[in-house]
Design an enzyme around this catalytic site. Structure first.
Site, PDB file in Angstrom:
ATOM      1  N   HIS A  10      -3.309   2.587  -1.892  1.00  0.00           N
ATOM      2  CA  HIS A  10      -2.190   1.760  -1.420  1.00  0.00           C
ATOM      3  C   HIS A  10      -1.497   1.086  -2.598  1.00  0.00           C
ATOM      4  CE1 HIS A  10      -0.713  -1.879   1.045  1.00  0.00           C
ATOM      5  NE2 HIS A  10       0.019  -0.840   1.390  1.00  0.00           N
ATOM      6  N   HIS A  52       7.580  -3.368  -3.811  1.00  0.00           N
ATOM      7  CA  HIS A  52       7.359  -3.669  -2.400  1.00  0.00           C
ATOM      8  C   HIS A  52       8.291  -4.732  -1.828  1.00  0.00           C
ATOM      9  CE1 HIS A  52       5.439  -5.541   1.112  1.00  0.00           C
ATOM     10  NE2 HIS A  52       4.998  -4.331   1.383  1.00  0.00           N
TER      11      HIS A  52
HETATM   12  O1  G3P Z   1       2.653   2.681   4.276  1.00  0.00           O
HETATM   13  C1  G3P Z   1       1.597   1.875   4.668  1.00  0.00           C
HETATM   14  C2  G3P Z   1       1.788   0.443   4.235  1.00  0.00           C
HETATM   15  O2  G3P Z   1       2.142   0.444   2.877  1.00  0.00           O
HETATM   16  C3  G3P Z   1       2.856  -0.253   5.046  1.00  0.00           C
HETATM   17  O3  G3P Z   1       2.924  -1.623   4.797  1.00  0.00           O
HETATM   18  O4  G3P Z   1       3.850  -3.613   3.726  1.00  0.00           O
HETATM   19  O5  G3P Z   1       2.023  -2.372   2.609  1.00  0.00           O
HETATM   20  O6  G3P Z   1       4.318  -1.423   2.718  1.00  0.00           O
HETATM   21  P1  G3P Z   1       3.294  -2.277   3.389  1.00  0.00           P
HETATM   22 MG    MG Z   2       3.978   0.443   1.711  1.00  0.00          MG
END
Ligand code: G3P
Ligand code: MG
Length: 231
Positions: A10, A52
């Site tokens: 992630h 992000h």
């Molecule tokens: O794509 C999965 C996850 O990354 C979605 O939430 O806020 O971490 O981008 P976020």
């Molecule tokens: Mg994401």
């Protein structure tokens, strides 16, 4: 069904390096990750960058909105550990060099879904030659444009909680996968999605016991900040 590894890094390996930086993606590869997720938005001059938040405050030494700064202005900021905010092109080059599959999440500023998808897919289409990236978004305009521009690339509908109208959305955007917040995802929902031929992903799962329960339930892949814990 879409083939995915069970663990997706992630924002790279964001428990170990500043999120969404080249260092974070290199770290994910070092840890044995086969696939990474990252977030794409646009600079003020329309360059797809990997970042992000819609503001600079949490992840850089800058302040205020990201989308009003040019790439040159953004590149002057420290994104942690001496890293800069990478462009999408820089991230894709590193992923290709390290053999990492990618989930490109389109994370547009409000109202910029179509423009973000167009710019990101144009860059990615010009650079990427391996297994096509999985394109995902919470933003419906972005998913619609992704379908229009690169119809053959797989798409994932991103949701916090699965909405009742998921079959319509999946059909509208030609999605092969659905990714949801893991706590809101019931066994019955996973079964229904799988029965519809959809691959299910869950975010963000950092505990091995939780990941195992989700995999056993029919979730194919989980997003993890510290992938080595689940690998
Ligand atoms: O794509 C999965 C996850 O990354 C979605 O939430 O806020 O971490 O981008 P976020
Ligand atoms: Mg994401």
């Amino acid at each position: 069904m879409l083939t995915l590894p069970p663990v997706i890094g992630h924002r790279g390996a964001c428990a170990h390096a500043p999120e969404n930086t080249l260092l974070s993606f290199a770290r994910a590869a070092d840890l044995g990750c086969a696939m990474v997720e990252f977030d794409v938005r646009l600079s003020a001059d329309g360059v797809p960058i990997v970042f992000h938040d819609d503001t600079l405050d949490r992840c850089t030494d800058g302040r205020g909105p990201v989308g009003t700064r040019t790439l040159a202005e953004l590149k002057r900021l420290d994104a942690g550990c001496g890293q800069t905010i990478p462009t999408l092109a820089e991230v894709l080059a590193l992923c290709a060099a390290r053999g990492l599959a990618v989930n490109m999440e389109l994370k547009p500023d409000r109202g910029a879904g179509a423009a973000t998808a167009r710019a990101a897919l144009e860059v990615a289409a010009g650079l990427w030659s391996g297994v096509p990236p999985l394109v995902s978004s919470f933003d419906h305009d972005a998913l619609g444009v992704a379908r229009e521009v690169m119809p053959a690339w797989p798409r994932s509908l991103l949701v916090e909680r699965l909405p009742a109208q998921w079959p319509d959305l999946v059909r509208r955007f030609g999605c092969v996968a659905v990714a949801a917040y893991h706590r809101g995802l019931s066994a019955a929902q996973v079964a229904a999605l799988n029965a519809a031929g959809l691959t299910v992903l869950a975010y963000t799962v950092n505990r091995p016991g939780r990941a195992r329960r989700l995999w056993n339930r029919g979730v194919t892949a989980v997003f993890c900040d510290a992938p080595e814990r689940l690998l």
